[in-house]
Structures are given as C-alpha cells and as structure tokens.
Scaffold this motif. Structure first.
Motif, PDB file in Angstrom:
ATOM      1  N   LYS A 154       3.778   5.589   5.982  1.00  9.39           N
ATOM      2  CA  LYS A 154       5.107   5.053   6.240  1.00  9.39           C
ATOM      3  C   LYS A 154       5.188   3.641   5.655  1.00  9.39           C
ATOM      4  CE  LYS A 154       4.304   2.923  10.766  1.00  9.39           C
ATOM      5  NZ  LYS A 154       4.750   2.853  12.187  1.00  9.39           N
ATOM      6  N   ARG A 155       6.369   3.157   5.529  1.00 12.02           N
ATOM      7  CA  ARG A 155       6.585   1.832   4.928  1.00 12.02           C
ATOM      8  C   ARG A 155       5.937   0.752   5.785  1.00 12.02           C
ATOM      9  NH1 ARG A 155      10.362  -2.391   5.217  1.00 12.02           N
ATOM     10  NH2 ARG A 155      10.817  -3.394   3.218  1.00 12.02           N
TER      11      ARG A 155
ATOM     12  N   SER B 211       1.247  -7.868   3.877  1.00 10.15           N
ATOM     13  CA  SER B 211       0.379  -6.680   3.836  1.00 10.15           C
ATOM     14  C   SER B 211       0.891  -5.666   2.813  1.00 10.15           C
ATOM     15  CB  SER B 211       0.328  -6.025   5.221  1.00 10.15           C
ATOM     16  OG  SER B 211      -0.212  -6.921   6.175  1.00 10.15           O
ATOM     17  N   ARG B 212       2.204  -5.558   2.718  1.00 11.00           N
ATOM     18  CA  ARG B 212       2.785  -4.619   1.766  1.00 11.00           C
ATOM     19  C   ARG B 212       2.444  -5.014   0.338  1.00 11.00           C
ATOM     20  NH1 ARG B 212       7.516  -4.603   3.774  1.00 11.00           N
ATOM     21  NH2 ARG B 212       8.532  -6.080   2.381  1.00 11.00           N
TER      22      ARG B 212
ATOM     23  N   VAL C 189      -0.164  -6.894  -0.672  1.00 19.78           N
ATOM     24  CA  VAL C 189      -1.604  -6.711  -0.888  1.00 19.78           C
ATOM     25  C   VAL C 189      -1.928  -5.236  -1.145  1.00 19.78           C
ATOM     26  CG1 VAL C 189      -3.876  -6.895   0.192  1.00 19.78           C
ATOM     27  CG2 VAL C 189      -2.225  -8.758   0.438  1.00 19.78           C
ATOM     28  N   THR C 190      -1.347  -4.363  -0.354  1.00 21.44           N
ATOM     29  CA  THR C 190      -1.583  -2.929  -0.523  1.00 21.44           C
ATOM     30  C   THR C 190      -1.068  -2.448  -1.881  1.00 21.44           C
ATOM     31  OG1 THR C 190      -1.394  -2.590   1.868  1.00 21.44           O
ATOM     32  CG2 THR C 190      -1.145  -0.657   0.467  1.00 21.44           C
ATOM     33  N   PHE C 191       0.077  -2.974  -2.302  1.00 20.79           N
ATOM     34  CA  PHE C 191       0.626  -2.592  -3.604  1.00 20.79           C
ATOM     35  C   PHE C 191      -0.314  -2.973  -4.727  1.00 20.79           C
ATOM     36  CE2 PHE C 191       2.962  -3.979  -7.395  1.00 20.79           C
ATOM     37  CZ  PHE C 191       3.532  -2.769  -7.780  1.00 20.79           C
ATOM     38  N   SER C 192      -0.861  -4.194  -4.675  1.00 16.75           N
ATOM     39  CA  SER C 192      -1.740  -4.661  -5.737  1.00 16.75           C
ATOM     40  C   SER C 192      -3.011  -3.809  -5.819  1.00 16.75           C
ATOM     41  CB  SER C 192      -2.111  -6.130  -5.498  1.00 16.75           C
ATOM     42  OG  SER C 192      -0.945  -6.941  -5.504  1.00 16.75           O
ATOM     43  N   LYS C 193      -3.592  -3.511  -4.632  1.00 11.10           N
ATOM     44  CA  LYS C 193      -4.816  -2.729  -4.640  1.00 11.10           C
ATOM     45  C   LYS C 193      -4.586  -1.302  -5.168  1.00 11.10           C
ATOM     46  CE  LYS C 193      -7.099  -5.167  -0.819  1.00 11.10           C
ATOM     47  NZ  LYS C 193      -7.656  -5.044   0.548  1.00 11.10           N
ATOM     48  N   ARG C 194      -3.587  -0.663  -4.643  1.00 12.76           N
ATOM     49  CA  ARG C 194      -3.352   0.736  -5.029  1.00 12.76           C
ATOM     50  C   ARG C 194      -2.834   0.846  -6.470  1.00 12.76           C
ATOM     51  NH1 ARG C 194      -3.464   4.673  -0.857  1.00 12.76           N
ATOM     52  NH2 ARG C 194      -3.942   3.714   1.161  1.00 12.76           N
ATOM     53  N   ARG C 195      -2.099  -0.175  -6.950  1.00 13.55           N
ATOM     54  CA  ARG C 195      -1.642  -0.158  -8.342  1.00 13.55           C
ATOM     55  C   ARG C 195      -2.826  -0.223  -9.276  1.00 13.55           C
ATOM     56  NH1 ARG C 195       0.391  -5.686  -9.742  1.00 13.55           N
ATOM     57  NH2 ARG C 195      -1.874  -5.888  -9.818  1.00 13.55           N
TER      58      ARG C 195
END
Length: 222
Positions: free
Chosen positions: A9-10, A16-17, A19-25
């Motif tokens: 979920k969003r 945190s959003r 940081v998560t975007f950078s890692k998963r990208r």
C-alpha cells in the motif's frame, strides 16, 4: 532476524516513501541490466519519480525499443481485429449452413410422404415429379443389375454344360463291366426255346409191377 513481509500500500511518510523509491528503482534498473546481458534480450525501462524526474534504461536504444513496441501493438490490434472478423464470418456461414440443413430435412420429410399439410397443389405436383424420376432411376439401376446377374448365370450354365459333356465322353471311354444280374439269368435268346417236362403216375406197392400206369408228356412252349 527474519525480515517481515511488506504490506502493498502507499507509504504515507514522504521521507520513507522517497527512500523506498530510490532503493527499489536502483534494484529494478539492475535487474533490467542483468536480464539484457544474461538472456540477450532487448530491454527498455522508463521510470518517472513522484516529482516527475525521468529514469530510463535500454539495452540498445530506448527510441528504437519504443518504436518496436508501438509497431508490435499495432500488429496485435490488427490480428485481434482480423480474428474478430473471421469469427463473425464463421458465425454467418454456420447460420447459412444451419438453414440449408433445415431445408433439406424438410424436403426429406416431404419425399417420405410426411408433413405435407403446408404444401400447395403446385408443390405436391413438383414433389410427385421428383418421386417418379427417382423411381425411374431406381428401376433402371435394378434392371441393369438383373441383366448382369442373368449374364453371369448364362456363363455358368454354359460352363456346366461343357463340363457335363466332357464327363459323358470320359464315361464312354471306360471299359464295360458285366453286372451280377447278367450272370444269374441266361440270355434272352435261349428263353424262347421249347422245354420238355415228363410226368409219370404209378399205382401199386413199392417194388412190384405196375398195375395201372399213366404217363403223360407235357410240352410247354414259353
């Protein structure tokens, strides 16, 4: 320590959003690169961040990959349209065939003398002509088969006659064997001769002279 499963979920927290975007990208770009190298696949990846920043990866050229994708999508659309058109054509052909089968079944019933209530006088006359024509064809075929059978029987009869004549000729060549009846009875030529029968009647005691004698000869002629 076992890592817990992330709930899909969003993420509400902006930090945190991000940081998560950078890692998963980064992980996604790395997987795309590995896929293109290991499998020799053409890979194109486009990612826009929440702020509108573009991140992309292409194993060859992102423009060529996009053009290939568009062309392939058009082909898929054309193929789908063609399949739909073929399906509709098949449905129409099936409907026409169903009507033809229904008409043939009705005609068959009428030829069998059934369901004639809906027929007019002209239709009945036409039906009668078709039946008579069919009868003529059937009789012609029947007579043809009978002629063939008769011809075969004649050939067989001729063969049997020849075989019978040949057997008679063979019987004539065999030696004559006298029968038992011809041995027991004399020839007919001797039966017509005279046969003489003598009878004598004597009266008196045995061993003495005859007091009265009578003799007769009977001649019979057979």
């Amino acid at each position: 320590m076992v890592r817990g499963k992330t709930e899909m979920k969003r993420i509400e927290n902006a930090t945190s959003r991000q940081v998560t975007f950078s890692k998963r990208r980064n992980g996604l770009l790395k997987k795309a690169f590995e896929l293109s190298v290991l499998c020799d696949a053409e890979v194109g990846l486009i990612v826009f961040s929440p702020r509108g920043k573009l991140y992309e990866f292409s194993s060859s050229s992102i423009k060529n990959t996009i053009e290939r994708y568009i062309h392939h999508s058009v082909e898929d659309t054309t193929t789908t349209t063609t399949l739909d058109q073929d399906t509709e054509q098949r449905k129409r052909e099936a409907a026409v065939l169903a009507k033809k089968i229904e008409a043939l079944e009705a005609s068959k019933q009428k030829l069998l003398g059934q369901e004639l209530e809906s027929c007019s006088s002209s239709e009945l006359h036409e039906l009668e002509g078709k039946i008579e024509q069919s009868l003529r064809s059937i009789r012609a075929r029947k007579y043809h088969l009978l002629k063939e059978q008769i011809a075969k029987l004649k050939v067989k009869d001729s063969s049997l006659v020849k075989e019978n004549a040949l057997l008679r000729e063979k019987c004539k060549l065999l030696p004559q064997i006298p029968s038992a009846a011809s041995k027991e009875f004399p020839p007919r030529s001797t039966l017509g001769q005279h046969t003489e029968v003598e009878t004598e009647l004597r009266v008196g005691c045995p061993g003495r002279g005859t007091t009265h004698g009578m003799s007769s000869q009977l001649y019979t002629n057979q």
